[in-house]
Design an enzyme around this catalytic site. Sequence first.
Site, PDB file in Angstrom:
ATOM      1  N   THR A  16       0.835  -1.209   0.000  1.00  0.00           N
ATOM      2  CA  THR A  16       0.000   0.000   0.000  1.00  0.00           C
ATOM      3  C   THR A  16       0.869   1.258   0.000  1.00  0.00           C
ATOM      4  O   THR A  16       0.759   2.107  -0.880  1.00  0.00           O
ATOM      5  CB  THR A  16      -0.915   0.008   1.251  1.00  0.00           C
ATOM      6  OG1 THR A  16      -1.693  -1.181   1.244  1.00  0.00           O
ATOM      7  CG2 THR A  16      -1.823   1.214   1.269  1.00  0.00           C
ATOM      8  N   VAL A  17       1.765   1.382   0.976  1.00  0.00           N
ATOM      9  CA  VAL A  17       2.547   2.612   1.122  1.00  0.00           C
ATOM     10  C   VAL A  17       3.656   2.679   0.065  1.00  0.00           C
ATOM     11  O   VAL A  17       3.850   3.709  -0.592  1.00  0.00           O
ATOM     12  CB  VAL A  17       3.148   2.719   2.545  1.00  0.00           C
ATOM     13  CG1 VAL A  17       3.923   4.021   2.702  1.00  0.00           C
ATOM     14  CG2 VAL A  17       2.057   2.627   3.603  1.00  0.00           C
ATOM     15  N   LYS A 111       6.210   1.969  12.940  1.00  0.00           N
ATOM     16  CA  LYS A 111       6.102   2.335  14.368  1.00  0.00           C
ATOM     17  C   LYS A 111       6.337   1.144  15.273  1.00  0.00           C
ATOM     18  O   LYS A 111       6.808   1.292  16.408  1.00  0.00           O
ATOM     19  CB  LYS A 111       4.736   2.957  14.678  1.00  0.00           C
ATOM     20  CG  LYS A 111       3.532   2.106  14.320  1.00  0.00           C
ATOM     21  CD  LYS A 111       3.091   2.343  12.923  1.00  0.00           C
ATOM     22  CE  LYS A 111       2.035   1.394  12.475  1.00  0.00           C
ATOM     23  NZ  LYS A 111       1.373   1.841  11.261  1.00  0.00           N
ATOM     24  N   GLU A 135       8.415  10.345   9.828  1.00  0.00           N
ATOM     25  CA  GLU A 135       7.154  11.096   9.840  1.00  0.00           C
ATOM     26  C   GLU A 135       5.941  10.189   9.626  1.00  0.00           C
ATOM     27  O   GLU A 135       4.885  10.382  10.236  1.00  0.00           O
ATOM     28  CB  GLU A 135       7.189  12.189   8.758  1.00  0.00           C
ATOM     29  CG  GLU A 135       5.987  13.083   8.711  1.00  0.00           C
ATOM     30  CD  GLU A 135       5.766  13.855   9.996  1.00  0.00           C
ATOM     31  OE1 GLU A 135       6.490  14.808  10.249  1.00  0.00           O
ATOM     32  OE2 GLU A 135       4.848  13.487  10.774  1.00  0.00           O
ATOM     33  N   GLU A 196      -3.259  -2.929   9.385  1.00  0.00           N
ATOM     34  CA  GLU A 196      -1.974  -3.620   9.380  1.00  0.00           C
ATOM     35  C   GLU A 196      -2.156  -5.004   8.757  1.00  0.00           C
ATOM     36  O   GLU A 196      -3.281  -5.518   8.677  1.00  0.00           O
ATOM     37  CB  GLU A 196      -1.469  -3.788  10.825  1.00  0.00           C
ATOM     38  CG  GLU A 196      -1.156  -2.479  11.520  1.00  0.00           C
ATOM     39  CD  GLU A 196      -0.119  -1.662  10.780  1.00  0.00           C
ATOM     40  OE1 GLU A 196       0.994  -2.149  10.576  1.00  0.00           O
ATOM     41  OE2 GLU A 196      -0.437  -0.520  10.389  1.00  0.00           O
ATOM     42  N   ASP A 207      -1.442  -0.956  17.888  1.00  0.00           N
ATOM     43  CA  ASP A 207      -0.849  -0.050  16.892  1.00  0.00           C
ATOM     44  C   ASP A 207      -0.849   1.386  17.450  1.00  0.00           C
ATOM     45  O   ASP A 207       0.149   2.098  17.363  1.00  0.00           O
ATOM     46  CB  ASP A 207      -1.650  -0.124  15.582  1.00  0.00           C
ATOM     47  CG  ASP A 207      -1.150   0.869  14.547  1.00  0.00           C
ATOM     48  OD1 ASP A 207      -0.138   0.591  13.880  1.00  0.00           O
ATOM     49  OD2 ASP A 207      -1.766   1.952  14.414  1.00  0.00           O
ATOM     50  N   LYS A 211       2.311   3.877  18.413  1.00  0.00           N
ATOM     51  CA  LYS A 211       2.429   5.267  17.946  1.00  0.00           C
ATOM     52  C   LYS A 211       2.551   6.223  19.136  1.00  0.00           C
ATOM     53  O   LYS A 211       3.309   7.200  19.085  1.00  0.00           O
ATOM     54  CB  LYS A 211       1.209   5.623  17.097  1.00  0.00           C
ATOM     55  CG  LYS A 211       1.227   4.927  15.738  1.00  0.00           C
ATOM     56  CD  LYS A 211      -0.120   5.047  15.062  1.00  0.00           C
ATOM     57  CE  LYS A 211      -0.100   4.465  13.667  1.00  0.00           C
ATOM     58  NZ  LYS A 211      -1.434   4.182  13.155  1.00  0.00           N
TER      59      LYS A 211
HETATM   60  P1  NDP Z   1       1.597  -3.917   2.886  1.00  0.00           P
HETATM   61  O1  NDP Z   1       1.332  -5.221   3.542  1.00  0.00           O
HETATM   62  O2  NDP Z   1       0.611  -3.375   1.933  1.00  0.00           O
HETATM   63  O3  NDP Z   1       2.995  -4.019   2.103  1.00  0.00           O
HETATM   64  C1  NDP Z   1       4.140  -4.554   2.694  1.00  0.00           C
HETATM   65  C2  NDP Z   1       5.210  -4.653   1.633  1.00  0.00           C
HETATM   66  O4  NDP Z   1       6.414  -5.020   2.272  1.00  0.00           O
HETATM   67  C3  NDP Z   1       4.940  -5.691   0.575  1.00  0.00           C
HETATM   68  O5  NDP Z   1       5.443  -5.237  -0.670  1.00  0.00           O
HETATM   69  C4  NDP Z   1       5.746  -6.880   1.062  1.00  0.00           C
HETATM   70  O6  NDP Z   1       6.235  -7.689   0.014  1.00  0.00           O
HETATM   71  C5  NDP Z   1       6.923  -6.191   1.684  1.00  0.00           C
HETATM   72  N1  NDP Z   1       7.547  -6.999   2.708  1.00  0.00           N
HETATM   73  C6  NDP Z   1       6.998  -7.453   3.851  1.00  0.00           C
HETATM   74  N2  NDP Z   1       7.891  -8.184   4.549  1.00  0.00           N
HETATM   75  C7  NDP Z   1       9.027  -8.180   3.807  1.00  0.00           C
HETATM   76  C8  NDP Z   1      10.295  -8.780   3.964  1.00  0.00           C
HETATM   77  N3  NDP Z   1      10.575  -9.516   5.012  1.00  0.00           N
HETATM   78  N4  NDP Z   1      11.222  -8.587   2.994  1.00  0.00           N
HETATM   79  C9  NDP Z   1      10.952  -7.835   1.913  1.00  0.00           C
HETATM   80  N5  NDP Z   1       9.747  -7.233   1.703  1.00  0.00           N
HETATM   81  C10 NDP Z   1       8.809  -7.423   2.640  1.00  0.00           C
HETATM   82  O7  NDP Z   1       1.899  -2.890   4.062  1.00  0.00           O
HETATM   83  P2  NDP Z   1       1.650  -1.317   4.090  1.00  0.00           P
HETATM   84  O8  NDP Z   1       2.198  -0.714   2.872  1.00  0.00           O
HETATM   85  O9  NDP Z   1       0.234  -1.070   4.461  1.00  0.00           O
HETATM   86  O10 NDP Z   1       2.498  -0.890   5.372  1.00  0.00           O
HETATM   87  C11 NDP Z   1       3.895  -0.820   5.316  1.00  0.00           C
HETATM   88  C12 NDP Z   1       4.420  -0.124   6.574  1.00  0.00           C
HETATM   89  O11 NDP Z   1       3.869   1.185   6.643  1.00  0.00           O
HETATM   90  C13 NDP Z   1       4.054  -0.789   7.891  1.00  0.00           C
HETATM   91  O12 NDP Z   1       5.088  -0.565   8.816  1.00  0.00           O
HETATM   92  C14 NDP Z   1       2.808  -0.019   8.339  1.00  0.00           C
HETATM   93  O13 NDP Z   1       2.621  -0.073   9.719  1.00  0.00           O
HETATM   94  C15 NDP Z   1       3.192   1.355   7.880  1.00  0.00           C
HETATM   95  N6  NDP Z   1       2.079   2.255   7.675  1.00  0.00           N
HETATM   96  C16 NDP Z   1       1.020   1.870   6.891  1.00  0.00           C
HETATM   97  C17 NDP Z   1      -0.014   2.739   6.643  1.00  0.00           C
HETATM   98  C18 NDP Z   1      -1.177   2.366   5.799  1.00  0.00           C
HETATM   99  O14 NDP Z   1      -2.118   3.176   5.696  1.00  0.00           O
HETATM  100  N7  NDP Z   1      -1.195   1.199   5.165  1.00  0.00           N
HETATM  101  C19 NDP Z   1      -0.017   4.089   7.233  1.00  0.00           C
HETATM  102  C20 NDP Z   1       1.157   4.408   8.026  1.00  0.00           C
HETATM  103  C21 NDP Z   1       2.155   3.502   8.238  1.00  0.00           C
HETATM  104  P3  NDP Z   1       5.421  -8.955  -0.510  1.00  0.00           P
HETATM  105  O15 NDP Z   1       4.123  -8.415  -1.017  1.00  0.00           O
HETATM  106  O16 NDP Z   1       6.304  -9.461  -1.603  1.00  0.00           O
HETATM  107  O17 NDP Z   1       5.262  -9.867   0.660  1.00  0.00           O
HETATM  108  N1  HSE Z   2      -2.992   0.428  10.453  1.00  0.00           N
HETATM  109  C1  HSE Z   2      -2.690   1.782  10.685  1.00  0.00           C
HETATM  110  C2  HSE Z   2      -3.961   2.549  10.959  1.00  0.00           C
HETATM  111  C3  HSE Z   2      -1.980   2.369   9.503  1.00  0.00           C
HETATM  112  O1  HSE Z   2      -5.039   2.026  10.671  1.00  0.00           O
HETATM  113  O2  HSE Z   2      -3.878   3.656  11.481  1.00  0.00           O
HETATM  114  C4  HSE Z   2      -1.486   3.767   9.748  1.00  0.00           C
HETATM  115  O3  HSE Z   2      -0.410   3.741  10.637  1.00  0.00           O
END
Ligand code: NDP
Ligand code: HSE
Length: 447
Positions: A16-17, A111, A135, A196, A207, A211
């Site tokens: 997602t991010v 976080k 951030e 998450e 979570d 934070k």
């Molecule tokens: P996703 O599950 O959507 O994506 C995670 C990504 O990380 C995937 O591409 C996955 O790869 C990769 N990944 C996971 N584990 C590994 C690993 N061991 N080695 C290499 N790549 C890995 O997560 P999000 O994007 O939602 O969240 C990412 C981070 O951002 C988290 O820490 C989350 O707490 C934080 N965050 C998320 C927010 C949100 O709104 N979603 C908001 C704020 C913070 P693959 O698909 O190949 O497994």
């Molecule tokens: N899972 C978290 C939330 C993502 O819902 O707030 C943002 O950190």
Amino acid sequence: VAQVPVIGVGLIGCGTVGSGVVELLTTMQELYTRRTGKLIQLKRILVRDSAKAAKSLTGRFPSDQITNNPEAFFATPDMPIVIEVAGGKGVVADYVKKALTLRKHVITANKSLLAAEGSELFALARQNNVSIAFEASCGGGIPIMTALQFGLMSNSIQAVYGILNGTCNYILTEMVQKGKPYAVALKEAQEAGFAEADPTLDVSGRDAAQKLAVVASLAFGVDVTDSQVWSEGIDTLDSADIKFGSELGYTIKLLAIGERLDPPTADKPTRLSLRVHPTFVHNSLALAKVNSSFNALSVYGHATGQTLYYGRGAGRLPTASAVVSDLLNVASGWYPSAFSTMRLWCDHHEPVQTLDRAQLISRYYLRMFAKDVPGVMGRLSTILGDAGISISSILQHEIAIGQYVPLVVTTHQASQGQIRQAVTNMESSGVIDGKVTSIRILDLPQG
Ligand code: NDP
Ligand code: HSE
């Protein structure tokens, strides 16, 4: 055309991010170059499933630069900055440490890692003369970290009150405003990319607790881990309480609360109350109006009084916005310089002392099924009075005499220990059926 220096960036995680980060870097490059005087170039992406990431980035990023091989990723030349948006600890923590040890600046949204190991990671960054920017770790697209680190630096912070989990706030909003069942709203939050990978972290309050640990370390200048923040989640809430609260003029929110217990002094450890729990917020307060995936943090500075930060707390582009802003701040050089000279981060701070939850003082909402017969109200009032608890309001709907009827009592301030004593006595009084539900009511400081 004048040559601009190129800054290479590696990305760990492209869900997602991460996919939002790629979108911003590929669509806004010209603006970012103008702002920083540097050409930011995404060089490599590390994921677990490279074919999946390549498919999702078709036409946006060369698939031969997406790898599932950490060795290849870290061997990429001219890549002084690494963004980590994979999440979790374990191997991802190892990647962050490896990047720092290789003298790469790290930008992270993680976080969970910062709240557990922030102090060690900041120290490791400093030993290697690089920085960590975070951030996106709290509040999604809202620049809360920037406000706490830099904008409010002249203040001693007295308290913070935050809605810091977008998933929970989305679920509660859908339950309150549309009467949706909890499970339906949770599924929607997952589909929108707010939750998450393990949504238990969201709904259990952990979570938000992670934070709060990150926020508290900046706000109060302490070294704190999330194990020092206690939490109750929204997963056990009953929709009946949401309804009764609304009759009384309150909205239910999952609040993350940090309060300083003593005036700051140099010679005593800082004592804080740090907790996350469902809370009734009076509808007249701004926090009650923060809905859906929006987050807000209300910060009480000794000079500013209340300041309030509001915006989208989760989701693809809002979170990517925070990550890329960090990237621009690091690439331009000013953030690493601040990181190396200032003492704002938890590796410089003393450990915190936290309040035992039995000593927590709060107003309370109590709901029970009471037998509708003469003398019951007097009995219950006596139990509350004996525990030293003063009643603020009573709500009971009419029902046939002799039945058990929902009875809601709100109280003035009481300690959690007093409430526990009263609840135990009510439950064994013979005049109520089942358990008493207790939910805290928010009382904000003046100013
Ligand atoms: P996703 O599950 O959507 O994506 C995670 C990504 O990380 C995937 O591409 C996955 O790869 C990769 N990944 C996971 N584990 C590994 C690993 N061991 N080695 C290499 N790549 C890995 O997560 P999000 O994007 O939602 O969240 C990412 C981070 O951002 C988290 O820490 C989350 O707490 C934080 N965050 C998320 C927010 C949100 O709104 N979603 C908001 C704020 C913070 P693959 O698909 O190949 O497994
Ligand atoms: N899972 C978290 C939330 C993502 O819902 O707030 C943002 O950190």
